[in-house]
Scaffold this active site. Structure first.
Site, PDB file in Angstrom:
ATOM      1  N   ARG A 135       0.826  -1.205   0.000  1.00 44.65           N
ATOM      2  CA  ARG A 135       0.000   0.000   0.000  1.00 44.65           C
ATOM      3  C   ARG A 135       0.864   1.259   0.000  1.00 44.65           C
ATOM      4  O   ARG A 135       0.550   2.258  -0.664  1.00 44.65           O
ATOM      5  CB  ARG A 135      -0.903  -0.013   1.235  1.00 44.65           C
ATOM      6  N   HIS A 139       0.423   4.024  -2.882  1.00 47.02           N
ATOM      7  CA  HIS A 139      -0.088   5.351  -2.571  1.00 47.02           C
ATOM      8  C   HIS A 139       0.905   6.453  -2.924  1.00 47.02           C
ATOM      9  O   HIS A 139       0.495   7.578  -3.181  1.00 47.02           O
ATOM     10  CB  HIS A 139      -0.478   5.426  -1.098  1.00 47.02           C
ATOM     11  N   HIS A 268      -6.270  -7.727  -3.914  1.00 49.45           N
ATOM     12  CA  HIS A 268      -7.180  -7.932  -2.787  1.00 49.45           C
ATOM     13  C   HIS A 268      -7.119  -9.361  -2.269  1.00 49.45           C
ATOM     14  O   HIS A 268      -7.754  -9.675  -1.266  1.00 49.45           O
ATOM     15  CB  HIS A 268      -8.621  -7.637  -3.220  1.00 49.45           C
ATOM     16  N   TRP A 300     -10.960 -10.958   1.967  1.00 51.07           N
ATOM     17  CA  TRP A 300     -11.497 -11.250   0.635  1.00 51.07           C
ATOM     18  C   TRP A 300     -11.309 -12.723   0.267  1.00 51.07           C
ATOM     19  O   TRP A 300     -12.035 -13.244  -0.567  1.00 51.07           O
ATOM     20  CB  TRP A 300     -10.807 -10.378  -0.412  1.00 51.07           C
ATOM     21  N   ASP A 329     -15.416  -4.654  -6.229  1.00 52.22           N
ATOM     22  CA  ASP A 329     -14.981  -6.029  -6.514  1.00 52.22           C
ATOM     23  C   ASP A 329     -15.993  -6.696  -7.433  1.00 52.22           C
ATOM     24  O   ASP A 329     -15.637  -7.285  -8.459  1.00 52.22           O
ATOM     25  CB  ASP A 329     -14.863  -6.841  -5.217  1.00 52.22           C
TER      26      ASP A 329
END
Length: 449
Positions: A135, A139, A268, A300, A329
């Site tokens: 992440r 980002h 995910h 997930w 999703d």
């Protein structure tokens, strides 16, 4: 869907390996509590590329920061991809951050890049922080705007996420914990830029979680101050009215296409989401009640610490109510264009890995300024500059000399077929004779006619 850092406490994070501790960093995680007030006011649900370290959610669109760095909070699409903003580098001292601008730095040191990668691997083994490191890289790069040419105004992978002004963005809630971990390595390897370190950590986390080898290059230049950070709002939202349109609006702005959107969404497969922090998911499921990391949240996938194609399989089957499916999703199997790729990846993990690796590498390069311009490739052997792409038009005017790297490349290809500086290419005498006979036969025929 950014989870709020205010819900994190220093005690929820494991201690740092002694090999990664740095004397200047009196407290690597104490800053998390001190900085929690920066994020408590950000309540908007956002789609972050990775869930924060504590949330151990790996949601591409909505990962919440987990209460423990041991959890894989990896949500590639979840939080806003803001990375254009220049920020003062975060240094932890006595449990607090100091906004001290880092010295100007061009390319990273290749040998230090390789050593930093090994330290990141050790960090992953002890902290299980794969999702939040992914992440972090996403980002920093995801704020890129292809419609802006100037650097660093265009955003992208430039290390701006280290500054407080950008860390305060709602989509980046919890990323301070990733910075705490990475700062230990940055202090050890001052010859590596923040921009490179963020992307190195992200790619290494994917690979160490069982994912594909990412074709990365390095040499990214850092922004030097918080005034160079991007404005807030360049990252995706978690629950937009029209998920397909929203995904395309955000990712088309970065220059990504439908295939790359779906491939990146496959990240995910890692992580989980916590409703008390992100507003999405269940408080606990049979797959998350025992951790690792702080228990709870909804994942997930069943094996939410393993990178594979189960994300696509589980969405397609829709058989397990304990697995999370966000609107962004579900739309992958509803939108005609997205569905082509989602169906393909559900059936063919090798195809998913190939397309994901290419999309991840592309994302990591967005907006970056490289020094040297061609970048640096680090493998198991000696680090090398990335191969220079030969464009004949660049040399057709006779005004530009071939670079030493290109000369070496052409020489290697010449020598591969038997040539050399003092050795002409060997002639194929049999072929030459046949050509001569053919020419003579043609001339004889013409003369006769």
């Amino acid at each position: 869907m950014a989870e709020r850092l205010s819900q994190l406490t220093p005690s929820s994070f494991p201690t740092q390996p002694s090999s990664l501790r740095s004397p200047p960093m009196a407290s690597s995680l104490g800053g998390a509590a001190a900085s929690s007030r920066f994020f408590s006011s950000s309540s908007r649900a956002r789609l972050s590329l990775f869930s924060s370290p504590s949330s151990s959610s790996l949601s591409f669109l909505s990962l919440s920061s987990s209460a423990s760095l041991k959890s894989l909070a990896f949500s590639p699409l979840r939080s806003h991809l803001s990375r254009n903003q220049g920020r003062s580098p975060l240094k932890l001292s006595s449990g607090r951050f100091s906004t001290v601008a880092s010295p100007k730095c061009a390319a990273s040191n290749p040998d230090q890049l390789k050593s930093a990668r090994e330290d990141i691997k050790e960090l992953l083994k002890t902290k299980f922080c794969h999702p939040i490191l992914v992440r972090l890289g996403w980002h920093d790069a995801g704020t890129y705007n292809k419609n802006i040419e100037e650097w660093p105004q265009r955003g992208g992978a430039n290390g701006s996420l280290r500054f407080e002004v950008e860390l305060k963005h709602g989509a980046n809630a919890g990323l301070v914990n990733a910075l705490n971990l990475i700062q230990l390595i940055k202090d050890k390897y001052s010859g590596v830029t923040y921009a490179d370190l963020f992307q190195l950590a992200s790619a290494t986390a994917i690979e160490e979680a069982g994912g594909p080898k990412i074709p990365m290059k390095y040499g990214r230049v850092d922004v030097t101050g918080p005034e160079q950070c991007p404005e807030e709002g360049r990252l995706p939202d978690a629950g937009p009215p029209s998920p397909a349109d929203h995904l395309r609006e955000v990712f088309y702005r970065m220059g990504l296409n439908d295939k790359e959107i779906v491939a990146l969404s496959g990240a995910h497969t890692l992580g989980r989401s916590r409703p008390e922090r992100s507003g999405w998911g269940k408080p606990e499921t049979k797959y998350t009640k025992d951790g690792p990391g702080a228990p709870g949240g909804q994942s997930w996938t069943v094996q939410w610490l393993k990178f594979d194609n189960s994300y696509f399989k589980d969405i397609k089957e829709k058989r397990d109510q304990d697995l999370l499916v966000l609107p962004t999703d579900a739309v992958l199997f509803e939108d005609p264009s997205f569905k082509v790729y989602a169906e393909k990846y559900a059936e063919d993990q090798e195809a998913f890995f190939k397309d994901y690796a290419e999309a991840h590498a592309k994302l990591s390069n967005l907006g970056a300024k490289f020094d040297p311009p061609e970048g640096i490739v680090i493998e198991n052997g000696p680090a090398q500059t990335a191969p220079e792409k030969f464009v004949a038009a660049n040399y057709s005017s006779g005004k530009r000399e071939l670079s030493d790297a290109m000369k070496q490349k052409l020489r290697a290809e010449y020598e591969a077929v038997g040539g050399g500086p003092d050795t002409p290419l060997r002639s194929n005498y049999f072929l030459n004779i046949m050509i001569v006979i053919a020419v003579l036969a043609l001339l004889t025929s013409l003369i006769s006619n």
